[in-house]
Design an enzyme around this catalytic site. Structure first.
Site, short mmCIF file in Angstrom:
data_model
loop_
_atom_site.label_atom_id
_atom_site.label_comp_id
_atom_site.label_asym_id
_atom_site.label_seq_id
_atom_site.Cartn_x
_atom_site.Cartn_y
_atom_site.Cartn_z
N LYS A 72 60.30 -2.74 90.78
CA LYS A 72 61.16 -1.56 90.72
C LYS A 72 62.26 -1.79 89.70
CE LYS A 72 63.81 1.39 93.98
NZ LYS A 72 64.18 1.58 95.40
N SER A 148 63.29 6.08 97.49
CA SER A 148 63.49 6.00 96.06
C SER A 148 62.46 5.13 95.32
CB SER A 148 64.89 5.47 95.78
OG SER A 148 65.02 4.13 96.21
N SER A 172 63.71 3.52 101.56
CA SER A 172 63.12 3.67 100.23
C SER A 172 61.86 2.87 99.95
CB SER A 172 64.15 3.35 99.15
OG SER A 172 64.93 4.48 98.92
#
Ligand code: GLN
Length: 480
Positions: A72, A148, A172
């Site tokens: 990420k 997210s 997330s």
């Protein structure tokens, strides 16, 4: 099945017997991303040459030797961009160091590969708040991937790469895993070092894996868990082998169903799937009991005071001086800050900074922030009480399957309310996992299994049983 769509475990078997090479895996990941990621939008950037060189040097004797892991884009990887999907950092920041989780992946032989999209600074639950790119849900075309860590979930679900790392401040990892049909694990707070993760809510953030299988999630947790002198909140706890006992089943396990999680807001089909999964576990020898988490109704309000408060402080470092892009022609210092922050941050990030600054300001601190901290303690106690009775808790991950893209943009409250089932685990510090159930009208849906503090082994074992009941992996080739 392509190499990029395989589980880490099966790739490892083939690597050690010499059936395939790490270079072939990396090359397939590059090919998949090059040909198909334009439509999915999971990756913000990747560096093929560095990965291919690492593949040629990979030590296959190590537990993750030669296996690529997507990262990420709010977790630092030395020599690569780290944008947090923000215009503030786009094209303006190269990580000078590796996050501890990345150091540990490398030490286990893995090859960090590519930077996955997210809601800007991890604030959101759809990845629509990314300042840089749209990510589509490969398992439910036309729908959001969740967030997210939407890029990390879509990359695995879209069969672009076998596994990724995400971060979870309020859901997330678990929520995009549920929406995309992959496994997502949020470790207990302190289990994995946060060093090198760009801070959002420091008392809530954890790094964790998104994978095709429960076994792969355990393999990655084995690599990244453990105390780190660079993060004083990381725990001085021995790290067990999380792959042990995975197939032991649930005989004798006591599983709780919190009555407060099955109220009006949840879709009847999601409810039905979770109840069916619980029933199956009961048939397999688990005892299912109703429990109460009485302060659940305050979780959203509490989280949306504490998380923005911490964010407003953490994001003060983005001032146009130290990191990222700087506004042109400021009149003075203050105008440099203002113009840089005005141009650099997107609207959700600004909303959080304003909210957070407000709840911390004198006059409002006691009314909001301090009170939220007290309620947080009550929520934590709810879990402590519950885990005196049960080994793990079964809940939905989100009230509905993935919404249609654009559905809730412009209505932040709608997004906030949908976090109801995931944020309590962050407030309390517990671990949680999302494991796919049978899809609803073709759309993925996850079961959330919450565990006590440091109870990762229990929830992994329970998730493995659910996974074996579903047989959802390997999935059909992505439709996008
Ligand atoms: N959806 C939550 C938020 O927007 C959680 C985000 C996260 O876990 N990073 O704050």
């Amino acid at each position: 099945m392509s190499l990029a769509s395989s589980s880490l475990y099966s790739l490892r078997q083939k690597l050690v017997t010499g059936e395939i090479s790490s270079r072939e895996i990396i090359q397939d990941v590059i090919d998949q991303i090059t040909t198909r990621d334009e439509e999915i939008g999971a990756f913000l950037s990747f560096d093929p040459e560095t990965a291919l060189t690492a593949a040629d040097q990979a030590d296959l004797a190590l537990p993750l030797g030669g296996l690529p892991i997507g990262i990420k884009d709010n977790i630092n990887v030395k020599g690569q961009p780290c944008t947090c999907a923000s215009k503030f950092l786009e094209g303006a920041f190269t990580s000078p160091y590796d996050a501890t989780a990345v150091i540990r992946l490398k030490a286990a032989g893995a090859i960090p590969f590519g930077r996955t999209n997210l809601d800007e600074f991890a604030m959101g639950s759809s990845t629509e708040n990314s300042g840089l790119q749209t990510t589509h849900n490969p398992s439910a075309p036309g729908h959001i991937p969740g967030g997210s860590s939407g890029g990390s979930a879509a990359a695995v679900a879209g069969q672009l790469i076998p596994a990724t790392l995400g971060s979870d401040t309020g859901g997330s990892i678990r929520q995009p895993a549920s929406h995309c049909g992959v496994v997502g694990l949020k470790p207990s707070y302190g289990r994995v070092s946060r060093y090198g993760l760009v801070a959002f809510g420091s008392s809530l953030d954890q790094i964790g894996p998104l994978t095709h299988t429960v076994h792969d999630a355990a393999l990655l947790l084995n690599a990244i868990a453990g105390e780190d002198p660079r993060d004083s909140t990381s725990l001085d706890e021995s790290v067990p082998d999380f792959t042990d006992d995975l197939d032991r089943g649930v005989v004798g396990m006591k599983l709780g169903i919190p009555k407060e999680y099955f109220t009006d807001g949840i879709s009847p089909q999601v409810r039905e799937r979770v109840e069916a999964a619980a029933k199956k576990l009961e048939e397999q020898g688990a005892e299912i009991v109703e429990i109460s988490l009485p302060h659940t109704e305050y979780a959203v309000a509490t989280y949306y005071i504490i998380a923005p408060a911490e964010a407003s402080s953490n994001l003060s470092r983005f001032d146009g001086v130290r990191y990222g892009n700087r506004a042109d022609n400021p009149e003075d210092m203050l105008s440099l800050y203002k113009k840089s922050r005005e141009a650099g941050f997107g609207s959700e990030v600004k909303r959080r900074i304003i909210l957070g600054t407000y709840v911390l300001s004198s006059g409002y601190y006691d009314a909001y922030y301090l009170r939220a901290q007290k309620v947080r303690t009550l929520i934590r106690r709810d879990f402590e009480e519950a885990f005196k009775q049960v080994d793990a808790i079964l809940t939905p991950v989100a009230p509905e399957t993935a919404p249609v893209m654009g559905d809730a943009t412009g209505d932040p409250l709608k997004h906030y309310l949908a976090d109801i089932f995931t944020i309590s685990a962050n407030l309390a510090g517990n671990c949680g996992i999302s494991v796919p159930l049978e899809p609803i009208d073709g759309k993925p849906v996850g079961l959330q299994i919450l565990g006590p503090y440091l109870g990762e082994k229990e929830i992994l074992r329970c998730a493995r049983t659910v996974e074996a009941n579903q047989q959802v992996f390997p999935m059909k080739q992505s439709t996008i």
